[in-house]
Design an enzyme around this catalytic site. Sequence first.
Site, PDB file in Angstrom:
ATOM      1  N   ASN A 148       0.802  -1.234   0.000  1.00  0.00           N
ATOM      2  CA  ASN A 148       0.000   0.000   0.000  1.00  0.00           C
ATOM      3  C   ASN A 148       0.833   1.280   0.000  1.00  0.00           C
ATOM      4  OD1 ASN A 148       0.723  -0.390   2.664  1.00  0.00           O
ATOM      5  ND2 ASN A 148      -1.245   0.232   3.500  1.00  0.00           N
ATOM      6  N   ARG A 156      10.863   3.820   5.824  1.00  0.00           N
ATOM      7  CA  ARG A 156      10.586   3.934   7.259  1.00  0.00           C
ATOM      8  C   ARG A 156      11.371   2.873   8.038  1.00  0.00           C
ATOM      9  NH1 ARG A 156       4.319   4.298   9.211  1.00  0.00           N
ATOM     10  NH2 ARG A 156       4.410   2.045   9.342  1.00  0.00           N
ATOM     11  N   PRO A 172      10.173  -6.795  -0.697  1.00  0.00           N
ATOM     12  CA  PRO A 172       9.012  -5.926  -0.965  1.00  0.00           C
ATOM     13  C   PRO A 172       7.798  -6.766  -1.353  1.00  0.00           C
ATOM     14  CG  PRO A 172      10.489  -5.909  -2.860  1.00  0.00           C
ATOM     15  CD  PRO A 172      11.117  -6.822  -1.830  1.00  0.00           C
ATOM     16  N   ALA A 173       6.612  -6.178  -1.268  1.00  0.00           N
ATOM     17  CA  ALA A 173       5.385  -6.894  -1.649  1.00  0.00           C
ATOM     18  C   ALA A 173       5.434  -7.248  -3.135  1.00  0.00           C
ATOM     19  CB  ALA A 173       4.171  -6.018  -1.359  1.00  0.00           C
ATOM     20  N   GLY A 225       2.438  -5.199   7.558  1.00  0.00           N
ATOM     21  CA  GLY A 225       1.485  -5.967   6.755  1.00  0.00           C
ATOM     22  C   GLY A 225       0.332  -6.430   7.624  1.00  0.00           C
ATOM     23  N   SER A 226      -0.277  -7.522   7.221  1.00  0.00           N
ATOM     24  CA  SER A 226      -1.489  -7.968   7.911  1.00  0.00           C
ATOM     25  C   SER A 226      -1.156  -8.644   9.248  1.00  0.00           C
ATOM     26  CB  SER A 226      -2.246  -8.952   7.018  1.00  0.00           C
ATOM     27  OG  SER A 226      -1.412 -10.042   6.712  1.00  0.00           O
ATOM     28  N   GLU A 247       4.313  -3.833  12.421  1.00  0.00           N
ATOM     29  CA  GLU A 247       3.297  -2.804  12.129  1.00  0.00           C
ATOM     30  C   GLU A 247       2.172  -3.517  11.404  1.00  0.00           C
ATOM     31  OE1 GLU A 247       3.282   0.179  13.191  1.00  0.00           O
ATOM     32  OE2 GLU A 247       5.345   0.368  13.882  1.00  0.00           O
ATOM     33  N   LEU A 248       1.081  -3.797  12.112  1.00  0.00           N
ATOM     34  CA  LEU A 248       0.068  -4.702  11.569  1.00  0.00           C
ATOM     35  C   LEU A 248      -1.244  -3.968  11.239  1.00  0.00           C
ATOM     36  CD1 LEU A 248       0.906  -7.644  14.017  1.00  0.00           C
ATOM     37  CD2 LEU A 248       1.947  -7.099  11.811  1.00  0.00           C
ATOM     38  N   CYS A 281      -3.468   1.323   6.707  1.00  0.00           N
ATOM     39  CA  CYS A 281      -3.752   0.739   8.024  1.00  0.00           C
ATOM     40  C   CYS A 281      -4.348   1.789   8.949  1.00  0.00           C
ATOM     41  CB  CYS A 281      -2.477   0.184   8.621  1.00  0.00           C
ATOM     42  SG  CYS A 281      -1.140   1.376   8.566  1.00  0.00           S
ATOM     43  N   GLU A 455       7.744   2.917  14.686  1.00  0.00           N
ATOM     44  CA  GLU A 455       8.584   3.380  13.586  1.00  0.00           C
ATOM     45  C   GLU A 455       8.534   4.895  13.543  1.00  0.00           C
ATOM     46  OE1 GLU A 455       7.257   1.150  10.062  1.00  0.00           O
ATOM     47  OE2 GLU A 455       8.846  -0.297  10.512  1.00  0.00           O
TER      48      GLU A 455
HETATM   49  P1  NAP Z   1       0.356  -8.989   3.775  1.00  0.00           P
HETATM   50  O1  NAP Z   1      -0.402  -9.927   2.936  1.00  0.00           O
HETATM   51  O2  NAP Z   1       0.555  -9.311   5.192  1.00  0.00           O
HETATM   52  O3  NAP Z   1       1.759  -8.813   3.031  1.00  0.00           O
HETATM   53  C1  NAP Z   1       2.758  -7.949   3.508  1.00  0.00           C
HETATM   54  C2  NAP Z   1       4.120  -8.495   3.136  1.00  0.00           C
HETATM   55  O4  NAP Z   1       4.300  -9.759   3.766  1.00  0.00           O
HETATM   56  C3  NAP Z   1       4.322  -8.717   1.644  1.00  0.00           C
HETATM   57  O5  NAP Z   1       5.663  -8.403   1.317  1.00  0.00           O
HETATM   58  C4  NAP Z   1       4.077 -10.210   1.504  1.00  0.00           C
HETATM   59  O6  NAP Z   1       4.753 -10.774   0.397  1.00  0.00           O
HETATM   60  C5  NAP Z   1       4.681 -10.708   2.795  1.00  0.00           C
HETATM   61  N1  NAP Z   1       4.214 -12.021   3.205  1.00  0.00           N
HETATM   62  C6  NAP Z   1       3.044 -12.641   2.906  1.00  0.00           C
HETATM   63  N2  NAP Z   1       3.010 -13.867   3.469  1.00  0.00           N
HETATM   64  C7  NAP Z   1       4.195 -14.039   4.111  1.00  0.00           C
HETATM   65  C8  NAP Z   1       4.758 -15.094   4.885  1.00  0.00           C
HETATM   66  N3  NAP Z   1       4.105 -16.226   5.114  1.00  0.00           N
HETATM   67  N4  NAP Z   1       5.979 -14.923   5.400  1.00  0.00           N
HETATM   68  C9  NAP Z   1       6.661 -13.792   5.180  1.00  0.00           C
HETATM   69  N5  NAP Z   1       6.190 -12.748   4.464  1.00  0.00           N
HETATM   70  C10 NAP Z   1       4.959 -12.871   3.943  1.00  0.00           C
HETATM   71  O7  NAP Z   1      -0.275  -7.527   3.797  1.00  0.00           O
HETATM   72  P2  NAP Z   1      -0.702  -6.634   2.570  1.00  0.00           P
HETATM   73  O8  NAP Z   1      -1.980  -7.173   2.049  1.00  0.00           O
HETATM   74  O9  NAP Z   1       0.430  -6.455   1.627  1.00  0.00           O
HETATM   75  O10 NAP Z   1      -0.920  -5.222   3.288  1.00  0.00           O
HETATM   76  C11 NAP Z   1      -2.098  -4.884   3.889  1.00  0.00           C
HETATM   77  C12 NAP Z   1      -2.012  -5.036   5.385  1.00  0.00           C
HETATM   78  O11 NAP Z   1      -0.900  -4.303   5.889  1.00  0.00           O
HETATM   79  C13 NAP Z   1      -3.218  -4.449   6.079  1.00  0.00           C
HETATM   80  O12 NAP Z   1      -3.650  -5.301   7.100  1.00  0.00           O
HETATM   81  C14 NAP Z   1      -2.696  -3.151   6.675  1.00  0.00           C
HETATM   82  O13 NAP Z   1      -3.410  -2.695   7.783  1.00  0.00           O
HETATM   83  C15 NAP Z   1      -1.295  -3.511   6.986  1.00  0.00           C
HETATM   84  N6  NAP Z   1      -0.460  -2.305   7.078  1.00  0.00           N
HETATM   85  C16 NAP Z   1      -0.039  -1.915   8.305  1.00  0.00           C
HETATM   86  C17 NAP Z   1       0.719  -0.768   8.430  1.00  0.00           C
HETATM   87  C18 NAP Z   1       1.193  -0.304   9.777  1.00  0.00           C
HETATM   88  O14 NAP Z   1       2.092   0.507   9.814  1.00  0.00           O
HETATM   89  N7  NAP Z   1       0.644  -0.788  10.873  1.00  0.00           N
HETATM   90  C19 NAP Z   1       1.061  -0.028   7.305  1.00  0.00           C
HETATM   91  C20 NAP Z   1       0.620  -0.468   6.067  1.00  0.00           C
HETATM   92  C21 NAP Z   1      -0.143  -1.622   5.979  1.00  0.00           C
HETATM   93  P3  NAP Z   1       3.968 -11.138  -0.955  1.00  0.00           P
HETATM   94  O15 NAP Z   1       3.500  -9.843  -1.503  1.00  0.00           O
HETATM   95  O16 NAP Z   1       4.998 -11.774  -1.786  1.00  0.00           O
HETATM   96  O17 NAP Z   1       2.844 -12.042  -0.581  1.00  0.00           O
END
Ligand code: NAP
Length: 474
Positions: A148, A156, A172-173, A225-226, A247-248, A281, A455
């Site tokens: 995102n 960061r 990276p994603a 991430g999530s 940071e979830l 997020c 962060e």
């Molecule tokens: P995500 O599915 O959790 O993916 C984030 C990152 O983790 C990607 O690089 C992804 O790689 C990787 N990943 C996925 N499965 C993994 C595993 N089993 N082991 C290690 N890495 C893995 O999240 P997203 O859909 O990209 O982002 C949305 C989420 O991020 C939302 O829940 C949002 O609230 C959260 N977010 C939080 C913050 C904060 O600062 N708190 C900021 C921004 C976003 P791939 O792309 O290769 O799958």
Amino acid sequence: MDYTDLYINGTWHKTATRFDVINPATEQVLASVASAEIADADKALDAAEAAMADWAARTPRQRSEVLRKAWELMTARLDHFAHLITLENGKARADAMGEASYAAEFFRWFAEEAVRADGMITHAPASGARIIVQHKPAGLAVLITPWNYPAAMGTRKIAPALAAGCGVIIKPASETPLTMLALMPLLEEAGVPAGLVNVLPSRRTGALVDHMLHDPRVRVVSFTGSTGVGRTLLKSAADQVLKPAMELGGNAPVIVFDDADLDVAIEGTMLAKMRNLGEACTAANRIYVHEKIAPEYIRRLSAAMSALKVGDGTDPSVDVGPLVNAATRDKVAEFVADALAKGARLECGGVVPEGHGYFYPPTVLSNVPENADCVQDEIFGPVAAIQTFTDQEEVITRANATEYGLVAYVFSGDFKRALQVCERLDYGMVGLNRGLVSDPAAPFGGTKQSGLGREGGHEGMLEFMETQYISASW
Ligand code: NAP
């Protein structure tokens, strides 16, 4: 695209397997990107270990000047990075420029923090020995970022890690690896030594990251991430007792009291809801408006949402670009259908447009019931879900009734009351009469299942440092 290979030890590496990155506005392939395997991760770890030895030994001022140069270079190229962010993520030009500039600011902020890893010296009260406290680089860090904010979620983490003296490997994603890869030549130009920062896009994400988290040279895992993936990483990190920064997800409540300045509340809600078209997020997820002002608030918010122009984010007149992929768009549509089926009222939007691109219109739902899925989960899209309240205690309870605790927003003209409410909210951050809390100088992060650690601010660099205490007599 110029940079689509793995970046290891300051050089570009091709791989046998590659994957496509899609432009979400056109659904066309933007680039074919190299996919890292375990052997590539080992090379990156070797490179980072070798580079870190020299980097950690440099003076804080020397590290600071490299980071400062990175800020200058990135600031001069905001247009370039914003364009790339829009192409791979979809967000509108203004959002992308905002992100590029926010991303660059982390280099400036941590250039300033690099020289302020203050320790302390004091007398032990009982023994009289000296207590010397200092901070040292924690070790190699694995950084995993979401789609995102393809630039800012990386900088960061990179900026504080480098300020602290650590070497890093970034995963990276897969939706948006191009911006991070394009940043590498800039870091080289700024003076970041080869090997200190490595970028490994990969479609073997889980296995690759897990492998790195079990390498004894790695000491930090920093993830954005999530919450689900965060839990998995915390379990992996437990095997080597790594220092985690997580940071979830979020489920941000917005509370608008009847004494709020409505202009401020509407502007703040629009920012909290529509910055990054809701794919944040920090996005406003549950909007609680005092019953007395609800009709006027809903009318004005719906007018502001309906006035936004939806389209390809590369067109500068567009306010709202496409969502990042079909799954995200479809999930948003399901949230709206579920809320309507449970009794919510559609004030505007709500219809997926025909044609290419993962577009979803700015949408306002009123009368949203507590059991609607969009109240329980992150919407991650341009949908404002409004409920009403009458009592302060009741709205605090409802706002806190979630496993998340990233950010909340409060709008009120009574500052004393507003601060009392802010303190009762179980959130790592609160926006008071503001719809934006993110700032490189402030500690960003959540409570409960929104994460661990902070962060930005002063805390951000300490996530990449270990505290050492020396008990001394002389
Ligand atoms: P995500 O599915 O959790 O993916 C984030 C990152 O983790 C990607 O690089 C992804 O790689 C990787 N990943 C996925 N499965 C993994 C595993 N089993 N082991 C290690 N890495 C893995 O999240 P997203 O859909 O990209 O982002 C949305 C989420 O991020 C939302 O829940 C949002 O609230 C959260 N977010 C939080 C913050 C904060 O600062 N708190 C900021 C921004 C976003 P791939 O792309 O290769 O799958």
